[in-house]
Design a protein around this motif. Structure first.
Motif, mmCIF file in Angstrom:
data_model
loop_
_atom_site.group_PDB
_atom_site.id
_atom_site.type_symbol
_atom_site.label_atom_id
_atom_site.label_comp_id
_atom_site.label_asym_id
_atom_site.label_seq_id
_atom_site.Cartn_x
_atom_site.Cartn_y
_atom_site.Cartn_z
ATOM 1 N N ALA A 223 -34.903 48.769 29.374
ATOM 2 C CA ALA A 223 -34.048 48.113 28.385
ATOM 3 C C ALA A 223 -32.679 47.779 28.973
ATOM 4 N N VAL A 224 -32.163 48.667 29.801
ATOM 5 C CA VAL A 224 -30.817 48.494 30.344
ATOM 6 C C VAL A 224 -30.765 47.422 31.418
ATOM 7 N N GLN A 225 -31.818 47.281 32.208
ATOM 8 C CA GLN A 225 -31.740 46.360 33.346
ATOM 9 C C GLN A 225 -31.652 44.897 32.918
ATOM 10 N N ASP A 226 -31.867 44.632 31.640
ATOM 11 C CA ASP A 226 -31.626 43.283 31.130
ATOM 12 C C ASP A 226 -30.130 43.020 30.930
ATOM 13 N N VAL A 227 -29.327 44.095 30.966
ATOM 14 C CA VAL A 227 -27.888 43.987 30.727
ATOM 15 C C VAL A 227 -27.079 44.172 32.002
ATOM 16 N N THR A 228 -27.458 45.160 32.803
ATOM 17 C CA THR A 228 -26.723 45.467 34.029
ATOM 18 C C THR A 228 -27.672 46.051 35.060
ATOM 19 N N HIS A 229 -27.196 46.189 36.296
ATOM 20 C CA HIS A 229 -28.057 46.614 37.385
ATOM 21 C C HIS A 229 -28.230 48.132 37.416
ATOM 22 N N ILE A 230 -29.380 48.554 37.920
ATOM 23 C CA ILE A 230 -29.706 49.965 38.067
ATOM 24 C C ILE A 230 -29.276 50.430 39.454
ATOM 25 N N ALA A 231 -28.732 51.623 39.536
ATOM 26 C CA ALA A 231 -28.214 52.138 40.802
ATOM 27 C C ALA A 231 -29.334 52.427 41.796
ATOM 28 N N GLU A 232 -29.100 52.065 43.034
ATOM 29 C CA GLU A 232 -30.012 52.406 44.126
ATOM 30 C C GLU A 232 -29.651 53.788 44.679
ATOM 31 N N ALA A 233 -30.646 54.480 45.183
ATOM 32 C CA ALA A 233 -30.404 55.777 45.816
ATOM 33 C C ALA A 233 -29.597 55.603 47.097
ATOM 34 N N ASP A 234 -28.903 56.671 47.516
ATOM 35 C CA ASP A 234 -28.156 56.618 48.764
ATOM 36 C C ASP A 234 -29.086 56.861 49.954
#
Length: 306
Positions: A223-234
């Motif tokens: 649901a969130v990724q339609d609004v903003t980006h999801i964090a990538e792992a380090d």
């Protein structure tokens, strides 16, 4: 890389009363809980039952703690708890809870019972702070015998209602000031050393180790990724020093750590983490991401109950 020594206290020595007093004296009111939060809560009296579940009395003023409870409470429906502002400085958590209550709560009428505590730490909101005036982190203080008034008040409210919570979403942010101010202050307070962690660029979730519910977490992220980006792992396949359990998700033992997310025995639990300092996100996107997370969480639970 270790940070520079914190300006209050002696490195390696836990704070006493004088250091805590010095820290408190350095804090300043920077915005208004009454204007930016409380008046919007009170304006929802036609939509929700307004419940003042506590009153905090601090040197900077008194703060009423408000909860919102569905007017059309139906015991047979699942109950969802939304909390924001456990760390008062995390703005989008507070405003996201309010935005959801203002614009979307009506969509769930007759489908779910809602409990919303938009701003658990109003002094922290006003001073843009992680702690309360006693240099206590409310989000490590949800346990029996807690000395954080913010946490105790919420726990008392939930006990008094004596309802089984099906889903709890706790709205947070991870900010650059976690490394520049709040983690160094924590290390100084406790007389420990501090190493910075990598601040994830993007949205991520913290699930509960003992109730991880990966599909539930995935639904929130979708649901969130339609609004903003999801964090990538380090480079260590971690987020904030914890191993990734799936894309965008780490798990904590919420009850052991005294986290707000562990305040109930809800089966479906998650803590959101928005990165407001990202060059790829605006303050409005951060609020919208919190709202999307709430709606994604509710949508998943209601689909299961259908």
């Amino acid at each position: 890389m270790s940070s520079n020594p914190y300006p209050i206290g002696t490195p390696g020595q836990p704070w006493g009363a004088s250091e805590k007093s010095a820290w408190l004296a350095s804090q300043r009111i920077q915005r208004s809980y009454a204007d930016e939060v409380e008046r919007h809560i009170l304006a929802l009296q036609d939509t929700f039952n307004l419940e003042q579940y506590g009153q905090l009395v601090y040197s900077d003023g008194d703060y009423a703690l408000w909860g919102l409870r569905s007017k059309n409470w139906q015991p047979e429906l699942p109950t969802a708890l939304v909390t924001g502002g456990v760390h008062g400085y995390e703005t989008s958590g507070v405003q996201g809870a309010l935005r959801f209550a203002q614009r979307h709560a009506a969509d769930y009428l007759g489908k779910v019972n809602l409990l919303i505590a938009p701003c658990i730490s109003p002094w922290g909101y006003e001073t843009i702070n992680r702690w309360n005036p006693d240099a206590i982190d409310p989000n490590r203080s949800f346990y029996v015998g807690s000395k954080a008034g913010e946490s105790v008040a919420l726990m008392h409210w939930l006990r008094k209602m004596d309802v089984a919570v099906t889903m709890h979403i706790d709205l947070h942010e991870t900010t650059d000031t976690d490394n520049s101010e709040f983690r160094p202050a924590l290390a100084a307070r406790d007389g420990k050393t501090h190493d910075n962690w990598n601040i994830p660029d993007g949205f991520y979730l913290v699930g509960d180790t003992f109730s991880p519910m990966p599909q539930f977490q995935r639904a929130v992220l979708d649901a969130v990724q339609d609004v903003t980006h999801i964090a990538e792992a380090d480079e260590n396949n971690q987020l904030i020093g914890s191993p990734l359990v799936q894309f965008g998700v780490v798990n904590y033992d919420t009850k052991k750590l005294g986290l707000c997310a562990g305040v109930t025995d809800a089966l479906y639990v998650t803590t959101t983490e928005v990165y407001p300092d990202s060059p790829k996100a605006t303050p409005e996107q951060c609020i919208q991401a919190q709202v999307a997370a709430i709606r994604g969480a509710l949508g998943y639970v209601l689909k299961l109950k259908a």
